[in-house]
Write an enzyme that holds these catalytic residues in place. Structure first.
Site, PDB file in Angstrom:
ATOM      1  N   ASP A  36      -9.302  33.343 -32.537  1.00  0.00           N
ATOM      2  CA  ASP A  36      -9.905  34.406 -31.684  1.00  0.00           C
ATOM      3  C   ASP A  36      -9.125  35.699 -30.178  1.00  0.00           C
ATOM      4  OD1 ASP A  36     -11.630  33.737 -33.041  1.00  0.00           O
ATOM      5  OD2 ASP A  36     -13.446  33.544 -32.159  1.00  0.00           O
ATOM      6  N   ASP A 272     -20.049  85.940 -38.056  1.00  0.00           N
ATOM      7  CA  ASP A 272     -18.836  84.500 -38.438  1.00  0.00           C
ATOM      8  C   ASP A 272     -19.196  83.562 -38.870  1.00  0.00           C
ATOM      9  OD1 ASP A 272     -16.620  86.305 -39.111  1.00  0.00           O
ATOM     10  OD2 ASP A 272     -15.599  85.126 -37.495  1.00  0.00           O
ATOM     11  N   GLY A 407     -12.166  74.290 -45.576  1.00  0.00           N
ATOM     12  CA  GLY A 407     -12.081  74.851 -47.102  1.00  0.00           C
ATOM     13  C   GLY A 407     -12.890  75.792 -47.342  1.00  0.00           C
ATOM     14  N   LEU A 408     -13.334  76.729 -46.278  1.00  0.00           N
ATOM     15  CA  LEU A 408     -13.100  77.752 -47.073  1.00  0.00           C
ATOM     16  C   LEU A 408     -12.204  78.476 -47.304  1.00  0.00           C
ATOM     17  CD1 LEU A 408     -15.926  80.150 -47.870  1.00  0.00           C
ATOM     18  CD2 LEU A 408     -15.210  80.670 -45.446  1.00  0.00           C
TER      19      LEU A 408
END
Length: 493
Positions: A36, A272, A407-408
């Site tokens: 542990d 934007d 991603g865009l």
């Protein structure tokens, strides 16, 4: 117990360890078997602390179970005091040692050590890490806090930040700077950086600020009942919440609030931002960060919250109430497979979650930003990167918007790759004018054509036209690799 590959929270003694490691002058003696002791790695490898946590383990083995494990604990506690000379001793048992029922608190007090001993009983098979941290901090506050008359109205305590917390170090720095500008003095910050003697001074403050309810609310509630100290419950994550936080603090301290200072409102009003309006987002994490993220996503960035959940069952009511504001049913679970199934079902355009959701989103090809523990080493950056306050709102803006914008861009490149004007073999743009139809373009040999294809497609057409113009001006009927390089040097001057 259900076995799993990943877990959102460790056992409660890890929560106690986070409190002990955050404080100074406090040593934790943990009755635990040899296996542990893995928790050291959380602080030295994940949080990258320069020293190991202030924890002594008894590390009994299987052969010790037939003997006197209580004596092992007493020896460990005595040796920890003699070696480290702490101001106070925290004692408890791990989930495995709990089954032995050796009573660490009673054993430690029987030693007659000349320092306070605080025992924490943490039911490992019913509760988890955040509860363990909250219970440990609560017991420490109860043991050391002394009722006093507040020295000033504009003086507060900051409660909740611990070791291994998501951006706690930077959040505290941001909130302290914000309070300083308001004219509010900070009395004690605890547990992070506090000593047991500092806990005795908690009563000097007029009110408490609970930055992380998962770990600080229980102690703050006790101080409210016993000392009459009001608490600030608003967590300043996001512009709106920071504005509310400032107003709440200003009202308690009797000072003037500050104006909003974040780039996020500007972006929300910009052209934007319309590219991101309505983006579908799924949110999962601890209760504090998940609820705050849902508010930011909905009210400040114009996203559509399609899923909201938490693994923190102690705050399930608050998460469900937040989800109802978006006409959602909250997902309360500590099973990452359920979370993955919900994300797959909803198909969001952005996931905000823990390191588990980061892995899930990567596998599903969805942009993701981490907003909550559990986290990995990359979420303990060397740079200043708070989540709270006005600067925290700027950090959140960057962290959330960039995955979507990237991603865009990738989406647009893919969408226009075969466009009549932008594909690899397209001629001149309508902006530049077309070449006269009666002019024959020089022929390209194989090596020059292969080199041309190494140029990014969105500038390849211009490179082809410049090279052909260069060759035509010099009366060349063919283009070689050397011609391509000469043209590049010519137009690069």
């Amino acid at each position: 117990m259900k076995l799993t590959l990943w877990t959102y929270e460790g056992p409660p003694h890890v929560g106690a360890m986070r409190v002990a490691t955050a404080m100074e002058g406090l040593h934790y003696v943990l009755h635990a078997p040899q296996g542990d002791t893995y928790a050291d790695l959380l602080f030295t490898m994940i949080e990258r602390k320069p020293k190991r946590p202030p924890v002594t383990y008894t590390t009994f083995q299987a052969r010790d179970l037939g003997g006197d494990t209580a004596e092992l604990f007493k020896n460990a506690a005595r040796e920890a005091y003699e070696r480290f000379k702490p101001a106070a001793l925290l004692v408890g048992a791990s989930c495995t040692a709990e089954l032995i029922q050796d009573d660490p608190g009673g054993l430690a007090r029987a030693l007659g050590l000349p320092i306070p001993v605080v025992a924490v009983e943490l039911p490992a098979y019913q509760k988890k890490e955040n509860w363990g941290a909250a219970e440990t901090f609560y017991q420490l506050v109860r043991a050391f806090a002394v009722r006093r008359e507040p020295s000033a109205k504009a003086r507060c305590n900051i409660l909740g930040p611990t070791a291994l917390g998501f951006r706690h170090r930077d959040d505290v720095a941001e909130v302290v700077a914000l309070l300083k500008r308001l004219g509010v003095a900070v009395n004690v910050i605890a547990p992070l950086g506090a000593e047991p003697a500092d806990l005795a001074r908690l009563g000097d403050a007029a009110f408490n600020i609970v930055l992380y309810p998962e770990t600080g609310l229980q102690a703050a509630s006790w101080l409210s009942r016993q000392f009459g100290q009001p608490m600030v419950k608003t967590v300043p994550i996001g512009v709106g919440a920071t504005r509310d936080f400032v107003a709440e603090v200003a009202a308690l301290a009797g000072v003037e609030p500050l104006p909003v200072e974040s780039r996020l409102p500007w972006y929300s009003r910009s052209v934007d931002s319309t590219y991101l309006t309505g983006k579908r987002v799924f949110i999962f994490g601890d209760a504090t960060h998940a609820i705050a993220a849902a508010r930011i996503a909905s009210e400040e960035l114009g996203f559509t919250v399609v899923g909201l959940g938490s693994y923190t069952r102690e705050f399930a009511r608050e998460v469900r109430a937040a989800a109802s504001r978006y006409d959602l049913e909250a997902l309360i679970t500590d099973d990452y497979l359920e979370v993955e199934a919900r994300i797959s079902e909803l198909q969001p355009e952005l996931v905000l979650g823990t390191q588990m959701e980061r892995h899930i989103a990567k596998r599903l090809g969805i942009p993701c930003a981490v907003i909550s523990a559990p986290v990995h080493v990359q979420d303990f950056p060397a740079r200043y990167s708070p989540q709270m306050g006005f600067e925290g709102a700027n950090v959140i803006f960057d962290t959330w918007v960039h995955p979507l914008m990237m991603g865009l861009e990738e989406h647009l490149l893919g969408m226009f790759r075969d466009d009549v004007e932008f594909h690899d073999d397209a001629g001149a743009s309508h902006l530049g004018g077309a070449a006269p139809p009666d002019v024959l373009s020089p022929a390209w040999d194989g090596a020059a054509e292969a080199e041309l294809k190494k140029i990014p497609f969105f500038v390849r057409g211009k490179a082809r036209r410049n090279t052909e113009r260069f060759a035509a001006d010099r009366g060349l009927t063919g283009i070689t690799l050397e011609t391509l390089y000469d043209a590049k040097a010519h137009y690069g001057r």
